[in-house]
Design a protein around this motif. Structure first.
Motif, short mmCIF file in Angstrom:
data_model
loop_
_atom_site.label_atom_id
_atom_site.label_comp_id
_atom_site.label_asym_id
_atom_site.label_seq_id
_atom_site.Cartn_x
_atom_site.Cartn_y
_atom_site.Cartn_z
N MET A 97 0.77 -1.07 -0.01
CA MET A 97 -0.18 -0.12 -0.08
C MET A 97 1.06 1.35 0.24
N PRO A 98 0.50 2.29 -0.30
CA PRO A 98 1.02 3.60 -0.51
C PRO A 98 1.56 3.99 1.17
N PRO A 99 2.82 4.69 1.19
CA PRO A 99 2.95 4.86 2.63
C PRO A 99 2.30 5.75 3.15
N GLU A 100 1.57 6.93 2.28
CA GLU A 100 0.51 7.89 3.16
C GLU A 100 -0.62 7.02 3.59
N VAL A 101 -1.18 5.92 3.15
CA VAL A 101 -2.36 5.23 3.22
C VAL A 101 -2.08 4.48 4.92
N ALA A 102 -0.87 3.90 4.57
CA ALA A 102 -0.05 2.92 5.72
C ALA A 102 -0.13 3.85 7.24
N TYR A 103 0.52 5.18 6.69
CA TYR A 103 0.44 6.20 8.02
C TYR A 103 -0.67 6.45 8.56
N LYS A 104 -2.03 6.73 7.74
CA LYS A 104 -3.13 7.04 8.09
C LYS A 104 -3.94 5.90 8.91
N LEU A 105 -3.56 4.65 8.38
CA LEU A 105 -4.42 3.64 9.17
C LEU A 105 -3.76 3.64 10.52
N ILE A 106 -2.39 3.60 10.50
CA ILE A 106 -1.85 3.25 11.76
C ILE A 106 -2.18 4.53 12.88
N LYS A 107 -2.12 5.76 12.12
CA LYS A 107 -2.45 6.91 13.06
C LYS A 107 -3.81 6.77 13.60
N ASP A 108 -4.69 6.27 12.85
CA ASP A 108 -6.21 6.40 13.26
C ASP A 108 -6.22 5.36 14.22
N ASP A 109 -5.54 4.12 14.33
CA ASP A 109 -5.63 2.97 15.20
C ASP A 109 -5.01 3.61 16.57
N LEU A 110 -3.95 4.47 16.43
CA LEU A 110 -3.33 5.01 17.69
C LEU A 110 -4.23 6.14 18.37
N LEU A 111 -5.08 6.70 17.78
CA LEU A 111 -5.94 7.62 18.24
C LEU A 111 -6.93 7.11 19.21
N MET A 112 -7.03 5.68 19.30
CA MET A 112 -7.74 5.13 20.36
C MET A 112 -7.14 4.99 21.46
N ASP A 113 -5.71 4.93 21.60
CA ASP A 113 -5.00 4.97 22.84
C ASP A 113 -5.20 6.38 23.63
N GLY A 114 -5.15 6.05 24.84
CA GLY A 114 -4.99 7.31 25.86
C GLY A 114 -4.44 8.37 25.59
N ASN A 115 -4.75 9.63 26.13
CA ASN A 115 -4.08 10.76 25.83
C ASN A 115 -2.99 10.88 27.00
N PRO A 116 -1.69 11.13 26.73
CA PRO A 116 -0.58 10.91 27.71
C PRO A 116 -0.50 12.11 28.60
N VAL A 117 -1.13 13.39 28.21
CA VAL A 117 -1.27 14.42 29.15
C VAL A 117 -2.50 14.10 30.11
N LEU A 118 -3.27 13.40 29.96
CA LEU A 118 -4.42 13.01 30.81
C LEU A 118 -4.19 11.66 31.79
N ASN A 119 -2.95 10.99 31.61
CA ASN A 119 -2.50 10.03 32.27
C ASN A 119 -1.89 10.10 33.56
N LEU A 120 -2.75 9.99 34.65
CA LEU A 120 -2.38 10.58 35.85
C LEU A 120 -1.77 9.44 36.80
N ALA A 121 -1.82 8.02 36.15
CA ALA A 121 -1.31 6.86 36.73
C ALA A 121 0.04 6.35 36.33
N SER A 122 0.46 7.39 35.31
CA SER A 122 1.78 6.94 34.82
C SER A 122 2.94 7.81 35.56
N PHE A 123 4.21 7.21 35.45
CA PHE A 123 5.47 8.09 35.72
C PHE A 123 6.14 8.70 34.64
N VAL A 124 5.53 8.50 33.51
CA VAL A 124 6.36 9.20 32.24
C VAL A 124 6.04 10.61 32.22
N THR A 125 6.99 11.27 31.46
CA THR A 125 6.75 12.40 31.18
C THR A 125 5.81 12.71 29.88
N THR A 126 4.77 13.67 30.05
CA THR A 126 3.84 14.07 29.09
C THR A 126 4.51 15.35 28.43
#
Length: 127
Positions: free
Chosen positions: A1-30
């Motif tokens: 598939m064209p790289p821009e299509v692969a990018y869009k598919l993966i980016k859309d899937d990753l949008l379902m992940d939580g927002n790191p800025v709102l992750n109060l249970a993590s020790f990571v830098t946001t």
């Protein structure tokens, strides 16, 4: 598939992940300064575990380990001693490695005291 299509598919899937800025249970830098993000982008192609190929990265890692060791007053034989440590990819990995190091120190101390090392007990806060 064209790289821009692969990018869009993966980016859309990753949008379902939580927002790191709102992750109060993590020790990571946001939040990182733009210079830190730029350094990360510029060095994504490096395999930092390949110490022979990337000696400057190893030196930087060791300098950071020593800064942290001195910040937390890690026991060292002499003032100019080098601390032993490694970089990690995430906070979970760092926690696991630090607990393992703590367990080994506990075992060494218990053996020196002639006590059993059969039942380690680690008490942690829920927070």
């Amino acid at each position: 598939m064209p790289p821009e299509v692969a990018y869009k598919l993966i980016k859309d899937d990753l949008l379902m992940d939580g927002n790191p800025v709102l992750n109060l249970a993590s020790f990571v830098t946001t939040f990182m300064e733009k210079e830190a993000e730029k350094l990360m982008r510029e060095n994504l192609s490096k395999n930092f575990i390949d110490y022979e190929e990337y000696p400057a990265s190893v030196d930087l890692q060791n300098r950071c380990v020593n800064i942290i060791a001195r910040l937390f007053n890690a026991p060292m034989d002499q003032k100019d001693s080098e601390a032993m440590g490694v970089s990690t990819i995430g906070s979970s990995e760092a926690i696991i490695l630090s607990v393992l190091a703590m367990k080994k120190l506990w075992q060494k101390r218990r053996i020196a005291e002639g006590k059993s090392i059969e039942h380690p007990n680690l008490v942690m806060s829920a927070s």
